[in-house]
Structure formats: structure tokens, C-alpha cells
Design a protein around this motif. Structure first.
Motif, PDB file in Angstrom:
ATOM      1  N   GLU A  36       0.836  -1.212   0.000  1.00 52.95           N
ATOM      2  CA  GLU A  36       0.000   0.000   0.000  1.00 52.95           C
ATOM      3  C   GLU A  36       0.863   1.252   0.000  1.00 52.95           C
ATOM      4  OE1 GLU A  36      -3.413   2.264  -0.126  1.00 52.95           O
ATOM      5  OE2 GLU A  36      -3.304   0.088  -0.281  1.00 52.95           O
ATOM      6  N   MET A  37       1.933   1.263   0.820  1.00 56.39           N
ATOM      7  CA  MET A  37       2.838   2.416   0.865  1.00 56.39           C
ATOM      8  C   MET A  37       3.543   2.604  -0.481  1.00 56.39           C
ATOM      9  SD  MET A  37       4.364   2.321   4.788  1.00 56.39           S
ATOM     10  CE  MET A  37       5.984   2.433   4.179  1.00 56.39           C
ATOM     11  N   ALA A  38       3.988   1.511  -1.095  1.00 55.57           N
ATOM     12  CA  ALA A  38       4.662   1.599  -2.395  1.00 55.57           C
ATOM     13  C   ALA A  38       3.690   2.102  -3.459  1.00 55.57           C
ATOM     14  CB  ALA A  38       5.234   0.237  -2.793  1.00 55.57           C
ATOM     15  N   PHE A  39       2.444   1.608  -3.405  1.00 57.31           N
ATOM     16  CA  PHE A  39       1.426   2.047  -4.366  1.00 57.31           C
ATOM     17  C   PHE A  39       1.151   3.539  -4.210  1.00 57.31           C
ATOM     18  CE2 PHE A  39      -2.984   2.758  -5.631  1.00 57.31           C
ATOM     19  CZ  PHE A  39      -2.959   2.256  -6.926  1.00 57.31           C
ATOM     20  N   GLU A  40       0.998   4.016  -2.970  1.00 56.83           N
ATOM     21  CA  GLU A  40       0.747   5.435  -2.718  1.00 56.83           C
ATOM     22  C   GLU A  40       1.925   6.298  -3.169  1.00 56.83           C
ATOM     23  OE1 GLU A  40      -0.251   5.837   1.399  1.00 56.83           O
ATOM     24  OE2 GLU A  40      -2.203   4.870   1.154  1.00 56.83           O
ATOM     25  N   ALA A  41       3.144   5.830  -2.934  1.00 56.79           N
ATOM     26  CA  ALA A  41       4.332   6.584  -3.368  1.00 56.79           C
ATOM     27  C   ALA A  41       4.366   6.681  -4.899  1.00 56.79           C
ATOM     28  CB  ALA A  41       5.605   5.934  -2.840  1.00 56.79           C
ATOM     29  N   GLU A  42       4.053   5.599  -5.559  1.00 62.13           N
ATOM     30  CA  GLU A  42       4.032   5.610  -7.038  1.00 62.13           C
ATOM     31  C   GLU A  42       2.927   6.531  -7.559  1.00 62.13           C
ATOM     32  OE1 GLU A  42       5.032   5.132 -10.844  1.00 62.13           O
ATOM     33  OE2 GLU A  42       6.200   4.428  -9.132  1.00 62.13           O
ATOM     34  N   GLU A  43       1.772   6.518  -6.924  1.00 68.03           N
ATOM     35  CA  GLU A  43       0.676   7.416  -7.295  1.00 68.03           C
ATOM     36  C   GLU A  43       1.093   8.881  -7.128  1.00 68.03           C
ATOM     37  OE1 GLU A  43      -2.849   7.110  -8.261  1.00 68.03           O
ATOM     38  OE2 GLU A  43      -1.865   5.333  -9.068  1.00 68.03           O
ATOM     39  N   ARG A  44       1.772   9.198  -6.000  1.00 67.62           N
ATOM     40  CA  ARG A  44       2.248  10.561  -5.761  1.00 67.62           C
ATOM     41  C   ARG A  44       3.244  10.987  -6.839  1.00 67.62           C
ATOM     42  NH1 ARG A  44       2.142   9.368  -0.508  1.00 67.62           N
ATOM     43  NH2 ARG A  44       4.320   8.731  -0.451  1.00 67.62           N
ATOM     44  N   ARG A  45       4.201  10.105  -7.180  1.00 69.79           N
ATOM     45  CA  ARG A  45       5.183  10.427  -8.221  1.00 69.79           C
ATOM     46  C   ARG A  45       4.495  10.673  -9.570  1.00 69.79           C
ATOM     47  NH1 ARG A  45       8.374   6.731  -5.435  1.00 69.79           N
ATOM     48  NH2 ARG A  45       7.700   4.970  -6.700  1.00 69.79           N
ATOM     49  N   ARG A  46       3.522   9.819  -9.897  1.00 72.54           N
ATOM     50  CA  ARG A  46       2.800   9.976 -11.164  1.00 72.54           C
ATOM     51  C   ARG A  46       2.003  11.273 -11.183  1.00 72.54           C
ATOM     52  NH1 ARG A  46      -2.019   8.722 -12.874  1.00 72.54           N
ATOM     53  NH2 ARG A  46      -2.611   7.432 -11.124  1.00 72.54           N
ATOM     54  N   ARG A  47       1.324  11.578 -10.087  1.00 71.04           N
ATOM     55  CA  ARG A  47       0.539  12.809  -9.988  1.00 71.04           C
ATOM     56  C   ARG A  47       1.454  14.041 -10.057  1.00 71.04           C
ATOM     57  NH1 ARG A  47      -2.323  11.453  -5.836  1.00 71.04           N
ATOM     58  NH2 ARG A  47      -0.855  12.269  -4.320  1.00 71.04           N
ATOM     59  N   ASP A  48       2.578  14.024  -9.342  1.00 71.91           N
ATOM     60  CA  ASP A  48       3.526  15.134  -9.382  1.00 71.91           C
ATOM     61  C   ASP A  48       4.092  15.325 -10.784  1.00 71.91           C
ATOM     62  OD1 ASP A  48       3.075  15.477  -6.693  1.00 71.91           O
ATOM     63  OD2 ASP A  48       5.010  14.624  -6.049  1.00 71.91           O
ATOM     64  N   SER A  49       4.360  14.236 -11.465  1.00 70.20           N
ATOM     65  CA  SER A  49       4.876  14.310 -12.834  1.00 70.20           C
ATOM     66  C   SER A  49       3.829  14.912 -13.778  1.00 70.20           C
ATOM     67  CB  SER A  49       5.282  12.919 -13.316  1.00 70.20           C
ATOM     68  OG  SER A  49       5.689  12.959 -14.653  1.00 70.20           O
ATOM     69  N   GLU A  50       2.568  14.517 -13.610  1.00 72.02           N
ATOM     70  CA  GLU A  50       1.494  15.075 -14.438  1.00 72.02           C
ATOM     71  C   GLU A  50       1.321  16.567 -14.191  1.00 72.02           C
ATOM     72  OE1 GLU A  50      -2.208  12.996 -14.017  1.00 72.02           O
ATOM     73  OE2 GLU A  50      -1.275  11.049 -14.423  1.00 72.02           O
ATOM     74  N   VAL A  51       1.378  16.979 -12.934  1.00 65.28           N
ATOM     75  CA  VAL A  51       1.235  18.399 -12.600  1.00 65.28           C
ATOM     76  C   VAL A  51       2.394  19.185 -13.205  1.00 65.28           C
ATOM     77  CG1 VAL A  51       1.311  20.064 -10.697  1.00 65.28           C
ATOM     78  CG2 VAL A  51      -0.176  18.057 -10.539  1.00 65.28           C
ATOM     79  N   ALA A  52       3.601  18.683 -13.065  1.00 66.61           N
ATOM     80  CA  ALA A  52       4.772  19.367 -13.626  1.00 66.61           C
ATOM     81  C   ALA A  52       4.666  19.465 -15.145  1.00 66.61           C
ATOM     82  CB  ALA A  52       6.053  18.649 -13.218  1.00 66.61           C
TER      83      ALA A  52
END
Length: 182
Positions: free
Chosen positions: A15-31
């Protein structure tokens, strides 16, 4: 450790790894979205967001201008430079600007440089037109074409009378760095 605890730990780690990957993907999309939005911002829009604020500009030909940004059109801006001077500057004549805000979400005036110069011409205001070589020409703007102006050259402290006009100089907009009035 019991099998239930191992499964619980494994799922918590996943769950922690999934959330971290989601955060990275979301941050990349925003950037990426931010970069795309910034790529569409024009200098005119960026300047318009800074209207009423101080700035410093270097123009082609070496002229340095420091003052308050008065107004912005789609291919020009107006800057106060001292208590009684105002400059109209074609945007292509700007070599660099410092002091701008980071926002750029306002629309500049829709009219182009020629329209703004026709207003100066109608007022018969004496002007100092500086070209990209840094040479200034004094007089009154007589004619404003689509991409040029005709300047009746005369001393700036004398009225535009035929006896005072020494020359009529045609200057392409592409060669103008500033028009000073006032």
C-alpha cells in the motif's frame, strides 16, 4: 511472526509503495501540465500580468529603461521613465526584462503598435524615436503605415511647422526600439 502479521505487513508495504508511485505519477502530471501551460504564455500576456508594477528593460541598441509598466498591447508596451517621460516600446525591441511577476494569465490590449502610434500622431505630440542602432530622431509622427512611420524631423522644443521641419524620415517598425513622448 504469525502468518497473519506477515500478510498484514506485506499488504501495508504494498500500500505504501502504491501510494508513493501514485504521488510520483501525480507530481509528474502536474509538472508536465505546468510546463505545457507556460509554453503557451506570450511575453505580452506576461507583461500584462505585471501592469502597474516597476520593471527594468534592456532594448536593442543598448537602451536601458527603468520605470512603471503602464499598458500592454499585443506587440507593444508603454513604460513611464521618470516623472514626465513615457515610452512606447515594440515587444520585438526588448532584449530582456527583469522584475516581472511569474503570472501571465491576462490578455493584452487587442490593438497593435500601429494603432497606438496613430494615437500619438493624432495628438501631434513631439516624440523621440530611437532605432535599433541606438540613434534617436526628434520630431512629430506624421504618418503611420502598416509597418512603418514617417517622422517630420524638427527640434523637439519647436512646434511642427514646415519651416522647422528639416527632413521626413521613414522608419520601419522592425527598426524601432522606443518612442518617447512627454
Amino acid at each position: 511472526m504469525s502468518p497473519d502479521e506477515r500478510w498484514a505487513r506485506l499488504f501495508a508495504d504494498l500500500e505504501m509503495a502504491f501510494e508513493a508511485e501514485e504521488r510520483r505519477r501525480r507530481d509528474s502530471e502536474v509538472a508536465d501540465r505546468t510546463r505545457r501551460e507556460r509554453a503557451g504564455v506570450t511575453l505580452a500576456a506576461r507583461l500584462t500580468a505585471h501592469r502597474g508594477q516597476p520593471l527594468q528593460a534592456r532594448l536593442l541598441g543598448g537602451l536601458r529603461v527603468e520605470g512603471q509598466l503602464i499598458d500592454v498591447g499585443r506587440d507593444w508596451c508603454a513604460i513611464t521613465a521618470g516623472a514626465s517621460r513615457a515610452l512606447v516600446v515594440p515587444l520585438p525591441a526588448i532584449a530582456s526584462v527583469t522584475g516581472l511577476t511569474h503570472r501571465g494569465d491576462f490578455a493584452p490590449r487587442r490593438f497593435a503598435l500601429g494603432y497606438a502610434l496613430r494615437g500619438i500622431s493624432r495628438d501631434r505630440a513631439p516624440a523621440l524615436v530611437t532605432d535599433v542602432l541606438g540613434t534617436g530622431f526628434q520630431g512629430t509622427i506624421d504618418v503611420v503605415g502598416k509597418d512603418f512611420l514617417d517622422l517630420a524631423e524638427h527640434p523637439i522644443d519647436e512646434a511642427r511647422r514646415s519651416r522647422n521641419v528639416r527632413n521626413v524620415r521613414t522608419i520601419p517598425f522592425a527598426c524601432i526600439t522606443s518612442i518617447q513622448t512627454g
